[in-house]
Design a protein around this motif. Structure first.
Motif, PDB file in Angstrom:
ATOM      1  N   PHE A   1     -41.418 -77.001  57.511  1.00 60.49           N
ATOM      2  CA  PHE A   1     -42.087 -75.614  57.679  1.00 60.49           C
ATOM      3  C   PHE A   1     -42.454 -74.850  56.171  1.00 60.49           C
ATOM      4  O   PHE A   1     -43.336 -73.889  56.101  1.00 60.49           O
ATOM      5  CB  PHE A   1     -41.088 -74.673  58.715  1.00 60.49           C
ATOM      6  CG  PHE A   1     -41.319 -75.112  60.036  1.00 60.49           C
ATOM      7  CD1 PHE A   1     -42.498 -74.814  60.760  1.00 60.49           C
ATOM      8  CD2 PHE A   1     -40.276 -75.831  60.571  1.00 60.49           C
ATOM      9  CE1 PHE A   1     -42.295 -75.199  62.086  1.00 60.49           C
ATOM     10  CE2 PHE A   1     -40.178 -76.191  61.770  1.00 60.49           C
ATOM     11  CZ  PHE A   1     -41.414 -75.919  62.501  1.00 60.49           C
ATOM     12  N   ASN A   2     -41.972 -75.615  55.304  1.00 62.61           N
ATOM     13  CA  ASN A   2     -42.572 -75.242  54.021  1.00 62.61           C
ATOM     14  C   ASN A   2     -43.413 -75.976  53.098  1.00 62.61           C
ATOM     15  O   ASN A   2     -44.026 -75.931  52.424  1.00 62.61           O
ATOM     16  CB  ASN A   2     -41.133 -74.568  53.120  1.00 62.61           C
ATOM     17  CG  ASN A   2     -40.453 -73.455  53.645  1.00 62.61           C
ATOM     18  OD1 ASN A   2     -41.156 -72.472  54.127  1.00 62.61           O
ATOM     19  ND2 ASN A   2     -39.168 -73.476  53.901  1.00 62.61           N
ATOM     20  N   GLN A   3     -42.662 -77.339  53.377  1.00 57.21           N
ATOM     21  CA  GLN A   3     -43.717 -78.518  52.529  1.00 57.21           C
ATOM     22  C   GLN A   3     -44.671 -79.099  53.395  1.00 57.21           C
ATOM     23  O   GLN A   3     -45.433 -79.825  52.835  1.00 57.21           O
ATOM     24  CB  GLN A   3     -42.662 -79.670  51.930  1.00 57.21           C
ATOM     25  CG  GLN A   3     -41.610 -78.946  51.057  1.00 57.21           C
ATOM     26  CD  GLN A   3     -40.393 -79.866  50.847  1.00 57.21           C
ATOM     27  OE1 GLN A   3     -40.656 -81.083  51.095  1.00 57.21           O
ATOM     28  NE2 GLN A   3     -39.483 -79.475  50.286  1.00 57.21           N
ATOM     29  N   HIS A   4     -44.618 -78.781  54.520  1.00 57.09           N
ATOM     30  CA  HIS A   4     -45.643 -79.264  55.735  1.00 57.09           C
ATOM     31  C   HIS A   4     -45.622 -80.674  55.647  1.00 57.09           C
ATOM     32  O   HIS A   4     -46.462 -81.355  55.920  1.00 57.09           O
ATOM     33  CB  HIS A   4     -47.016 -78.745  55.444  1.00 57.09           C
ATOM     34  CG  HIS A   4     -47.169 -77.321  55.482  1.00 57.09           C
ATOM     35  ND1 HIS A   4     -48.126 -76.592  55.288  1.00 57.09           N
ATOM     36  CD2 HIS A   4     -46.027 -76.136  55.674  1.00 57.09           C
ATOM     37  CE1 HIS A   4     -48.021 -75.137  55.272  1.00 57.09           C
ATOM     38  NE2 HIS A   4     -46.674 -75.096  55.639  1.00 57.09           N
ATOM     39  N   ASP A   5     -44.199 -81.430  55.529  1.00 64.96           N
ATOM     40  CA  ASP A   5     -44.133 -82.860  55.607  1.00 64.96           C
ATOM     41  C   ASP A   5     -43.490 -83.196  56.844  1.00 64.96           C
ATOM     42  O   ASP A   5     -42.412 -83.067  57.087  1.00 64.96           O
ATOM     43  CB  ASP A   5     -43.203 -83.186  54.474  1.00 64.96           C
ATOM     44  CG  ASP A   5     -42.678 -84.708  54.358  1.00 64.96           C
ATOM     45  OD1 ASP A   5     -43.286 -85.500  55.295  1.00 64.96           O
ATOM     46  OD2 ASP A   5     -41.665 -84.964  53.673  1.00 64.96           O
ATOM     47  N   LEU A   6     -44.404 -83.604  57.788  1.00 67.58           N
ATOM     48  CA  LEU A   6     -43.880 -83.933  59.263  1.00 67.58           C
ATOM     49  C   LEU A   6     -43.475 -85.463  59.312  1.00 67.58           C
ATOM     50  O   LEU A   6     -43.088 -85.838  60.326  1.00 67.58           O
ATOM     51  CB  LEU A   6     -45.344 -83.760  60.013  1.00 67.58           C
ATOM     52  CG  LEU A   6     -45.673 -82.182  60.067  1.00 67.58           C
ATOM     53  CD1 LEU A   6     -47.034 -81.986  60.433  1.00 67.58           C
ATOM     54  CD2 LEU A   6     -44.833 -81.509  61.191  1.00 67.58           C
ATOM     55  N   GLY A   7     -43.520 -86.024  58.157  1.00 68.53           N
ATOM     56  CA  GLY A   7     -43.165 -87.522  58.216  1.00 68.53           C
ATOM     57  C   GLY A   7     -41.737 -87.619  58.595  1.00 68.53           C
ATOM     58  O   GLY A   7     -41.157 -88.356  59.263  1.00 68.53           O
ATOM     59  N   ILE A   8     -40.970 -86.396  58.410  1.00 64.80           N
ATOM     60  CA  ILE A   8     -39.353 -86.517  58.409  1.00 64.80           C
ATOM     61  C   ILE A   8     -39.211 -86.468  60.000  1.00 64.80           C
ATOM     62  O   ILE A   8     -38.204 -86.643  60.440  1.00 64.80           O
ATOM     63  CB  ILE A   8     -38.715 -85.314  57.744  1.00 64.80           C
ATOM     64  CG1 ILE A   8     -37.101 -85.243  57.946  1.00 64.80           C
ATOM     65  CG2 ILE A   8     -39.170 -83.751  58.290  1.00 64.80           C
ATOM     66  CD1 ILE A   8     -36.494 -84.100  56.948  1.00 64.80           C
ATOM     67  N   ALA A   9     -40.021 -85.772  60.812  1.00 67.25           N
ATOM     68  CA  ALA A   9     -40.142 -85.436  62.022  1.00 67.25           C
ATOM     69  C   ALA A   9     -39.625 -86.774  62.823  1.00 67.25           C
ATOM     70  O   ALA A   9     -38.989 -86.855  63.863  1.00 67.25           O
ATOM     71  CB  ALA A   9     -41.014 -84.784  62.835  1.00 67.25           C
ATOM     72  N   SER A  10     -40.352 -87.679  62.525  1.00 61.62           N
ATOM     73  CA  SER A  10     -40.258 -89.057  63.230  1.00 61.62           C
ATOM     74  C   SER A  10     -38.924 -89.842  62.793  1.00 61.62           C
ATOM     75  O   SER A  10     -38.370 -90.468  63.774  1.00 61.62           O
ATOM     76  CB  SER A  10     -41.562 -90.114  62.898  1.00 61.62           C
ATOM     77  OG  SER A  10     -41.335 -90.400  61.464  1.00 61.62           O
TER      78      SER A  10
END
Length: 166
Positions: A59-68
């Protein structure tokens, strides 16, 4: 045999009181959890750190890679606007951040209790946005975020009191 209605009622009331007093309280009877369980504070802190790392990345870096890697394969989402599951979460927020590239979420406070992590957040779409006050609740299971709930309230321009929402 009791001869008066008063004595019969008194005996019935005494018997009922004795029955209620001897009945152990159940979880439904009280919002206070039983104190017999030992909390694993190290695990709770690990869960809190995991959720904060995930939250800041997404939500701050908009790095969705961590979600997986952080969301459980059968991740359950209770926000009615976001689908359950890791791939749908990634897809939803990829589009959300395309439309809101300046969106940020400041974690104001956090807490953990057992497998639950609570975040109190100020979320904005851009620097001019008053934003929303959010309480996010995450359930962590075996090092993965397994479930999520949230309560979202817009920050008003004027309040009926002088307190802030944060």
């Amino acid at each position: 045999m009791l001869k008066t209605p008063f004595l019969r009622r008194a005996l019935a009331a005494t018997a009922l009181l004795a029955l209620v007093a001897s009945h152990p309280a159940s979880a439904e009877d009280s919002a206070v959890p039983p104190q017999t369980a030992t909390r694993n504070l190290a695990q709770e802190e690990s869960n809190r750190a995991l959720v904060i790392r995930f939250y800041n990345a997404v939500f701050n870096q908009h790095d969705l890679g961590i979600a997986s890697t952080v969301l459980a394969p059968d991740y359950i989402q209770h926000n009615p606007h976001v689908p359950s599951g890791s791939p749908p979460f990634i897809s939803f927020f990829t589009e959300h951040f395309k439309a809101n590239p300046e969106a940020r979420s400041t974690i104001v406070r956090s807490a953990a209790d057992g497998d639950l992590v609570f975040l109190h957040v100020h979320s904005t779409s851009n620097p001019q946005d008053r934003g929303s006050a959010i309480v996010d609740i995450f359930r962590v299971d075996h090092g993965k975020i397994a479930e999520h709930w949230d309560v979202i309230q817009p920050v008003p321009e004027h309040a009926a009191n002088e307190n802030t929402m944060f």
